[in-house]
Design a protein around this motif. Structure first.
Motif, PDB file in Angstrom:
ATOM      1  N   ARG A  95      88.354  -6.950 -21.542  1.00 17.22           N
ATOM      2  CA  ARG A  95      88.861  -8.145 -22.225  1.00 17.22           C
ATOM      3  C   ARG A  95      89.990  -7.784 -23.181  1.00 17.22           C
ATOM      4  NH1 ARG A  95      83.412  -9.065 -23.320  1.00 17.22           N
ATOM      5  NH2 ARG A  95      83.865  -8.994 -25.539  1.00 17.22           N
ATOM      6  N   GLY A  96      89.867  -6.650 -23.851  1.00 22.20           N
ATOM      7  CA  GLY A  96      90.912  -6.214 -24.780  1.00 22.20           C
ATOM      8  C   GLY A  96      92.217  -5.886 -24.076  1.00 22.20           C
ATOM      9  N   ARG A  97      92.134  -5.199 -22.941  1.00 22.27           N
ATOM     10  CA  ARG A  97      93.346  -4.872 -22.182  1.00 22.27           C
ATOM     11  C   ARG A  97      94.042  -6.135 -21.703  1.00 22.27           C
ATOM     12  NH1 ARG A  97      90.933   0.181 -18.658  1.00 22.27           N
ATOM     13  NH2 ARG A  97      91.536   1.820 -20.120  1.00 22.27           N
ATOM     14  N   LEU A  98      93.265  -7.095 -21.191  1.00 21.44           N
ATOM     15  CA  LEU A  98      93.850  -8.354 -20.728  1.00 21.44           C
ATOM     16  C   LEU A  98      94.500  -9.117 -21.879  1.00 21.44           C
ATOM     17  CD1 LEU A  98      91.119  -9.624 -18.219  1.00 21.44           C
ATOM     18  CD2 LEU A  98      93.448  -8.872 -17.671  1.00 21.44           C
ATOM     19  N   ALA A  99      93.805  -9.205 -22.990  1.00 19.37           N
ATOM     20  CA  ALA A  99      94.339  -9.935 -24.145  1.00 19.37           C
ATOM     21  C   ALA A  99      95.597  -9.253 -24.683  1.00 19.37           C
ATOM     22  CB  ALA A  99      93.276 -10.029 -25.243  1.00 19.37           C
ATOM     23  N   LEU A 100      95.611  -7.926 -24.700  1.00 14.61           N
ATOM     24  CA  LEU A 100      96.786  -7.192 -25.167  1.00 14.61           C
ATOM     25  C   LEU A 100      97.967  -7.439 -24.236  1.00 14.61           C
ATOM     26  CD1 LEU A 100      97.893  -5.201 -27.270  1.00 14.61           C
ATOM     27  CD2 LEU A 100      97.120  -3.345 -25.790  1.00 14.61           C
ATOM     28  N   ALA A 101      97.731  -7.361 -22.943  1.00 13.33           N
ATOM     29  CA  ALA A 101      98.805  -7.609 -21.971  1.00 13.33           C
ATOM     30  C   ALA A 101      99.343  -9.029 -22.113  1.00 13.33           C
ATOM     31  CB  ALA A 101      98.301  -7.364 -20.552  1.00 13.33           C
ATOM     32  N   GLU A 102      98.448  -9.995 -22.293  1.00  9.76           N
ATOM     33  CA  GLU A 102      98.875 -11.388 -22.461  1.00  9.76           C
ATOM     34  C   GLU A 102      99.677 -11.571 -23.748  1.00  9.76           C
ATOM     35  OE1 GLU A 102      95.319 -13.742 -22.239  1.00  9.76           O
ATOM     36  OE2 GLU A 102      95.060 -13.357 -20.090  1.00  9.76           O
ATOM     37  N   ALA A 103      99.234 -10.944 -24.821  1.00 11.27           N
ATOM     38  CA  ALA A 103      99.947 -11.058 -26.097  1.00 11.27           C
ATOM     39  C   ALA A 103     101.332 -10.437 -26.001  1.00 11.27           C
ATOM     40  CB  ALA A 103      99.138 -10.397 -27.216  1.00 11.27           C
TER      41      ALA A 103
END
Length: 166
Positions: A143-151
């Motif tokens: 979830r953190g990797r996805l959220a970081l990529a999205e941000a």
């Protein structure tokens, strides 16, 4: 323990978002570790034990202060002679963008990302350091990797809409 100081400092910086508070947190961590050295089990990973102490000390401080975190300033680093100033500036801007994106993540995801991606710890080691199941580590990391990529993608989109180039 001395060899772990740079890693502890980087992890503390990711938690506190301020270099001076990170340094204080590392000092507190080392003091607690030395005071409670009997709690360390020889043959186990010293780094995982130290990261757990650091995280717990940070939680104690955070609960006591209940303050909001500042956005960290970039560290002052002198420009090297012969370096491409434009490239250095772009790298610093990108680093600041990544830091802002990391700061926007929920704490549990940010901590797992730092330990796995920056510190290079294995899932099992992170699970032991944070006293959570391995599956939880994997879930938070995903979830953190996805959220970081999205941000980061959202930040890039804003820059393009404003007419900036990257």
């Amino acid at each position: 323990m001395i060899a772990l100081l740079p890693r502890l400092r980087a992890f503390a910086r990711s938690l506190t978002r301020a270099q001076d508070r990170a340094d204080d947190l590392v000092q507190i961590t080392c003091e607690k570790a030395l005071r409670n050295i009997g709690g360390y089990t020889p043959g186990t990973r010293l780094d995982a034990w130290m990261f757990r102490i650091l995280r717990n000390a940070w939680i104690d401080q955070h609960r006591a202060r209940r303050e909001t975190a500042d956005i960290a300033d970039l560290e002052d680093s002198p420009a090297l002679i012969g370096t491409d100033g434009r490239r250095v500036t772009e790298d610093r801007l990108h680093l600041a963008e990544v830091r802002r994106a990391m700061d926007s993540l929920p704490e549990d995801q940010r901590i797992v990302l730092m330990l796995v991606c920056v510190e290079g710890m294995r899932y099992r080691e992170v699970a032991e350091a944070l006293d959570i199941p391995e599956g939880t580590v994997m879930s938070r990391l995903s979830r953190g990797r996805l959220a970081l990529a999205e941000a980061l993608a959202a930040g890039k989109g804003r820059a393009i809409r404003k007419g900036e180039t990257r």
